[in-house]
Enzyme design. Structure first.
Site, short mmCIF file in Angstrom:
data_model
loop_
_atom_site.label_atom_id
_atom_site.label_comp_id
_atom_site.label_asym_id
_atom_site.label_seq_id
_atom_site.Cartn_x
_atom_site.Cartn_y
_atom_site.Cartn_z
N CYS A 104 0.83 -1.21 0.00
CA CYS A 104 0.00 0.00 0.00
C CYS A 104 0.86 1.25 0.00
O CYS A 104 1.69 1.45 0.89
CB CYS A 104 -0.92 -0.01 1.22
SG CYS A 104 -2.07 1.34 1.18
N ASN A 205 0.60 -8.74 -10.83
CA ASN A 205 -0.49 -7.76 -10.65
C ASN A 205 -0.08 -6.41 -11.26
O ASN A 205 1.08 -6.04 -11.25
CB ASN A 205 -0.79 -7.61 -9.15
CG ASN A 205 -1.71 -6.44 -8.83
OD1 ASN A 205 -1.34 -5.52 -8.10
ND2 ASN A 205 -2.92 -6.46 -9.39
C1 LIG Z 1 -8.74 2.39 -4.68
C2 LIG Z 1 -7.66 1.37 -4.44
C3 LIG Z 1 -7.53 0.81 -3.18
C4 LIG Z 1 -6.53 -0.15 -2.94
N1 LIG Z 1 -6.47 -0.75 -1.70
C5 LIG Z 1 -5.58 -1.76 -1.50
C6 LIG Z 1 -5.61 -2.52 -0.28
O1 LIG Z 1 -6.44 -2.31 0.61
N2 LIG Z 1 -4.66 -3.49 -0.13
C7 LIG Z 1 -3.74 -3.78 -1.11
O2 LIG Z 1 -2.91 -4.68 -0.93
N3 LIG Z 1 -3.74 -3.10 -2.28
C8 LIG Z 1 -4.64 -2.13 -2.50
N4 LIG Z 1 -4.69 -1.51 -3.71
C9 LIG Z 1 -3.79 -1.98 -4.80
C10 LIG Z 1 -4.50 -3.06 -5.66
O3 LIG Z 1 -4.73 -4.22 -4.91
C11 LIG Z 1 -3.65 -3.43 -6.90
O4 LIG Z 1 -2.39 -3.86 -6.43
C12 LIG Z 1 -3.45 -2.23 -7.84
O5 LIG Z 1 -4.67 -1.55 -8.05
C13 LIG Z 1 -2.88 -2.68 -9.19
O6 LIG Z 1 -3.74 -3.61 -9.80
P1 LIG Z 1 -4.77 -3.21 -11.00
O7 LIG Z 1 -3.97 -2.46 -12.03
O8 LIG Z 1 -5.30 -4.53 -11.50
O9 LIG Z 1 -5.83 -2.34 -10.40
C14 LIG Z 1 -5.65 -0.54 -3.97
C15 LIG Z 1 -5.80 0.03 -5.24
C16 LIG Z 1 -6.79 0.97 -5.49
C17 LIG Z 1 -6.94 1.53 -6.89
#
Ligand SMILES: Cc1cc2nc3c(=O)[nH]c(=O)nc-3n(C[C@H](O)[C@H](O)[C@H](O)COP(=O)(O)O)c2cc1C
Length: 320
Positions: A104, A205
């Site tokens: 995070c 990811n």
């Molecule tokens: C609004 C938002 C909230 C997120 N909250 C978390 C979280 O609580 N825990 C976590 O490990 N990653 C969190 N992430 C990261 C996502 O799990 C992921 O790693 C990131 O969005 C990249 O993946 P994507 O391109 O498929 O969205 C968050 C991402 C976004 C956009």
């Protein structure tokens, strides 16, 4: 060319987005092999069970959503003992899979999340304490970024967390410093990490948003497990699209999913403002790369009350 029926597709944790109601809806349509709770922050005081039940109501259902999808419970913190005791409480409540968040990037999480990527020894201490203290039957995964300031840090991070008994390491292919910069994404860093991961499977990811980007990620990361965040709201049937090459839902089908989410929030007695905000948030993701949806979203944003919004969705939706 890369088709492989053994691919696993996980729904990513997204704080403020993938809460229990949305997990219920997305895992109904997404064909996900697991989902993860929003991060649960642990300070030096272990959290009480009532907080865990509130954050992850699925604990009462053997830690599965109504459609039977496993829910991992994610913790964020820097105090290994407090995190372990909290995780043990989650296990007593029904958790079977714990995830540790070292990814995070929020400025508000101080000494935790991806801030800890600078301190491999502390990462190792947290992962080892959790692995040693949890029963062997409880699975443990760790979610990271490729580094704090630079992806050259990734090898040290992986070696620190590749503790015997860790089930998976999930890697968002950007550093903490990159935040969400588009051009910074680099799945190939993950490919280079397999040899340092102590035979622990790596999960790729970041920015998998369609079948084409999925294939590129497969090729560049050399992974067979993937985590999808934002695209789960752009293409609610994404697991079927990626694993079985099905057509992505039409806009009318996506709106039917949003409508079902709306109905669930009403049933759960969410406040009017919250129902409108949460459904607009869903649209906000669904409109990315989708001009027709962007136009519908603009119209939806004018909705003032629940009846008007509901009728609008009903008109635009198509039965799935
Ligand atoms: C609004 C938002 C909230 C997120 N909250 C978390 C979280 O609580 N825990 C976590 O490990 N990653 C969190 N992430 C990261 C996502 O799990 C992921 O790693 C990131 O969005 C990249 O993946 P994507 O391109 O498929 O969205 C968050 C991402 C976004 C956009």
């Amino acid at each position: 060319m890369f088709m492989n029926t053994d691919y696993k597709i996980y729904l990513a944790p997204m704080e403020g987005v993938t809460d229990a109601p949305l997990r219920k809806i997305l895992t109904k349509y997404g064909n996900f092999d697991s989902c993860t709770s929003e991060f649960i922050r642990v300070t030096d005081v272990p959290l009480p069970k009532k907080t865990l039940i509130k954050e992850v109501p699925e604990l009462a259902n053997s830690s599965k959503t109504d459609s039977g999808t496993l829910v991992r419970v994610q913790f964020l913190g820097d105090d290994a003992k407090a995190m372990l005791i909290t995780a043990q409480r989650a296990v007593e409540l029904g958790a079977t899979y714990i995830d540790i968040n070292f990814g995070c990037p929020s400025r508000f999480v101080h000494h935790s999340g991806s801030m800890l990527l600078k301190e491999p020894e502390l990462l190792h201490d947290i992962v080892s304490t959790m692995r040693d203290g949890l029963d062997n039957s409880i699975k443990l995964s760790v979610k990271i970024r490729t580094g704090f300031a630079d992806k050259s840090e990734c090898k040290d991070i992986i070696q620190a967390i590749a503790v015997e008994g860790v089930e998976e390491i999930i890697i968002h292919a950007r550093t903490r410093k990159d935040l969400y910069a588009k051009e910074a994404l680099d799945w190939s860093v993950i490919a280079d990490m397999h040899e340092y991961a102590n035979n622990i499977p790596l999960v790729a990811n970041g920015d998998i948003v369609c079948y084409d980007s999925f294939l590129r990620c497969v090729e560049q990361s050399l992974c067979s497990r993937f985590m999808i965040g934002r695209a789960a709201l752009m293409i609610p049937n994404i697991g079927y699209v990626l694993k079985q090459e099905q057509q992505a839902y039409s806009n009318a089908q996506i709106i039917a999913v949003i409508l079902e989410f709306f109905e669930l929030l009403v049933e759960l007695k969410f406040q009017t403002k919250s129902i409108l905000d949460r459904t607009k948030q869903f649209f906000g993701y669904a409109r990315i790369n989708n001009t027709d949806m962007a136009a519908i979203f603009k119209e939806y944003c004018k909705m003032q009350d629940l009846t008007q919004a509901y009728n609008f969705l009903l008109k635009k939706a198509q039965v799935i």
